[in-house]
Design an enzyme around this catalytic site. Structure first.
Site, short mmCIF file in Angstrom:
data_model
loop_
_atom_site.label_atom_id
_atom_site.label_comp_id
_atom_site.label_asym_id
_atom_site.label_seq_id
_atom_site.Cartn_x
_atom_site.Cartn_y
_atom_site.Cartn_z
N GLU A 283 0.82 -1.20 0.00
CA GLU A 283 0.00 0.00 0.00
C GLU A 283 0.86 1.27 0.00
OE1 GLU A 283 -4.22 -0.13 1.77
OE2 GLU A 283 -3.06 0.98 3.25
N HIS A 304 6.95 -27.29 -0.52
CA HIS A 304 6.23 -28.39 -1.17
C HIS A 304 5.09 -27.87 -2.05
CE1 HIS A 304 8.27 -31.49 1.30
NE2 HIS A 304 8.38 -30.47 2.14
N LYS A 418 -14.42 0.75 -3.89
CA LYS A 418 -15.50 1.22 -3.04
C LYS A 418 -16.55 1.98 -3.85
CE LYS A 418 -12.56 1.78 1.06
NZ LYS A 418 -12.07 2.71 2.07
#
Length: 443
Positions: A283, A304, A418
């Site tokens: 961010e 793995h 948003k």
């Protein structure tokens, strides 16, 4: 804390680090003098040294009140209001929840998962629980939605008067829906400083109260951060300043084609610190079509799964390895007479010794495979060392962001989803956006 760059230095041309040393010093000076972009969000820089014993005692007193009344404490928050306190608590708590008489700390408001919230409410049914609501604005959708559900449930279970003493709001000092709600309802409050952004807020009440509620030593946490603040300050020479050296190396690698930084740890207790770190750096730096992409792996588990890609995939990555020098507990590997698994050569060794050799062997293999490795070592997982960890990466992030020539303290890209979500939900005030996005979807 120790920083080792030797397994990364050979991947950048001779003289690069010396050239970048001056840039790191200039960037670090910007943090100190407040002359850089986003300088209204630099309150974290001297937060540890400015945190008083009296303030920590106040936080601890409120935590003790909640601990005495609640079996479960729900921390409602998202982003830095969630990842910081969870990272510390997950590192210090018993792995399987055997935390003695400490209340269980759980988390909400960090997603919009209906099943998640339903399961949480089922857990809280017939339990005495408290809520720590963390939001500057009080209108962040994920957190506000969860808080309304939890507040309603708590008031139904214990009554409105009793619920008042089981809710603490950590919010803006003067404005916002959460502040207004707290004043109307009479909740205890703590302030998120105006000049500290969410991802840098773990050493404010945002992190300190949930950490104290879980039974951990917030004074030791702050002492670790205070010592790291001194170690990484503007007056510390580049050759002695680990935050400057880390920022310089990661930017050097970025300049020469290493676009992805993978935080690798060999201790499961550190998992959520990688999650916190990814938000901090992603961010802060991901702007203007620039920035190193932060990723993480838990080793040896992910050897793995992701191990093949790291070893032999595209050479666009480097690793930052978090190494914990000492385990807090001891497990000795036993001998087996039949030895069908062929592991008797490990008999009598500590499990951590086996893990350390896996760590060293992996580092050597990845370097041989063309993956630069930065190694950052901490003595052990405790409050003091975690405080160092937090401040070291915060300081390194601020320096690195300024070296990239971005504003490390804003997040303009976070708002895009948003606006679309509010338009799709027909939120009042978004009528035109709603009409436009629905027309777009029909096409």
């Amino acid at each position: 804390m120790k920083l080792c760059l030797k397994n990364a230095a050979s991947f950048v041309p001779v003289g690069t680090m010396e050239r970048l040393a001056a840039e790191t010093a200039a960037a670090n000076e910007l943090l100190e003098n407040g002359q850089g972009a986003g300088n209204d969000f630099l309150g974290w820089v001297h937060l540890p040294s400015q945190t008083t014993e009296a303030f920590l005692d106040e936080v601890q007193a409120v935590a003790n009140q909640l601990r005495a009344k609640a079996e479960i404490i729900v921390v409602a928050g998202i982003g830095g209001s969630y990842l910081g306190p969870r990272a510390v608590n997950e590192a210090l708590d018993h792995t399987f929840g055997l935390n003695g008489n400490n209340p269980r700390v759980v988390y909400a408001g960090n997603n919009i998962g209906e099943d998640y919230l339903a399961d949480l409410m089922e857990l809280l049914t017939d339990k005495t629980f408290a809520i720590i609501n963390i939001s500057k604005s009080g209108t962040t959708t994920e957190t506000a939605l969860a808080f309304r559900l939890l507040k309603t449930m708590l008031e139904k279970q214990v009554g409105k008067a009793a619920a008042k003493d089981l809710i603490v709001c950590i919010t803006d000092k003067a404005k916002g829906a959460a502040r207004k709600t707290a004043e109307i309802e009479g909740y205890k409050t703590f302030v998120i400083p105006d000049n500290v952004g969410g991802r840098f807020s773990v050493l404010t009440p945002v992190g300190l109260l949930p950490i104290a509620c879980a039974g951990h030593d917030i004074k030791a946490l702050i002492r670790g951060a205070q010592d790291m603040e001194k170690t990484t300050g503007m007056d510390v020479a580049y050759t002695e300043n680990p935050a400057c050296q880390y920022a310089a190396m990661r930017n050097a690698l970025y300049q020469f084609g290493k676009k992805i930084e993978i935080m690798a740890n060999f201790n499961p207790k550190v998992h959520y610190f990688a999650e916190w770190w990814k938000q901090l750096y992603g961010e802060s730096e991901g702007k203007d079509h620039k920035g190193i992409f932060p990723a993480s792996v838990d080793l040896t588990t992910d050897l793995h799964s992701m191990g093949q890609w790291i070893q032999d995939g595209e050479r666009s990555i480097f690793e930052t390895v978090i190494s914990i020098e000492k385990s807090n507990k001891t497990v000795i590997f036993p001998k087996d007479e039949q030895n069908l698994d062929g592991l008797n050569f490990l008999a009598g060794k500590r499990v951590d010794e086996v893990n350390k050799m896996a760590e060293l062997g992996t580092q050597l293999a990845h370097v041989d495979g063309g993956v630069p490795n930065i190694k950052i070592s901490f003595e052990k997982v405790d409050e003091y060392n975690i405080g160092q960890f937090i401040y070291f990466f915060e300081r390194g992030c601020g320096i690195s962001g300024y070296m990239l020539k971005v504003n490390p303290f804003n997040q303009p890209g976070v708002e895009a989803y948003k606006k679309n979500m509010f338009a799709l939900l027909d939120k009042p005030g978004y009528e035109e956006e709603s009409k436009a996005i629905k027309a777009r979807l029909q096409k």
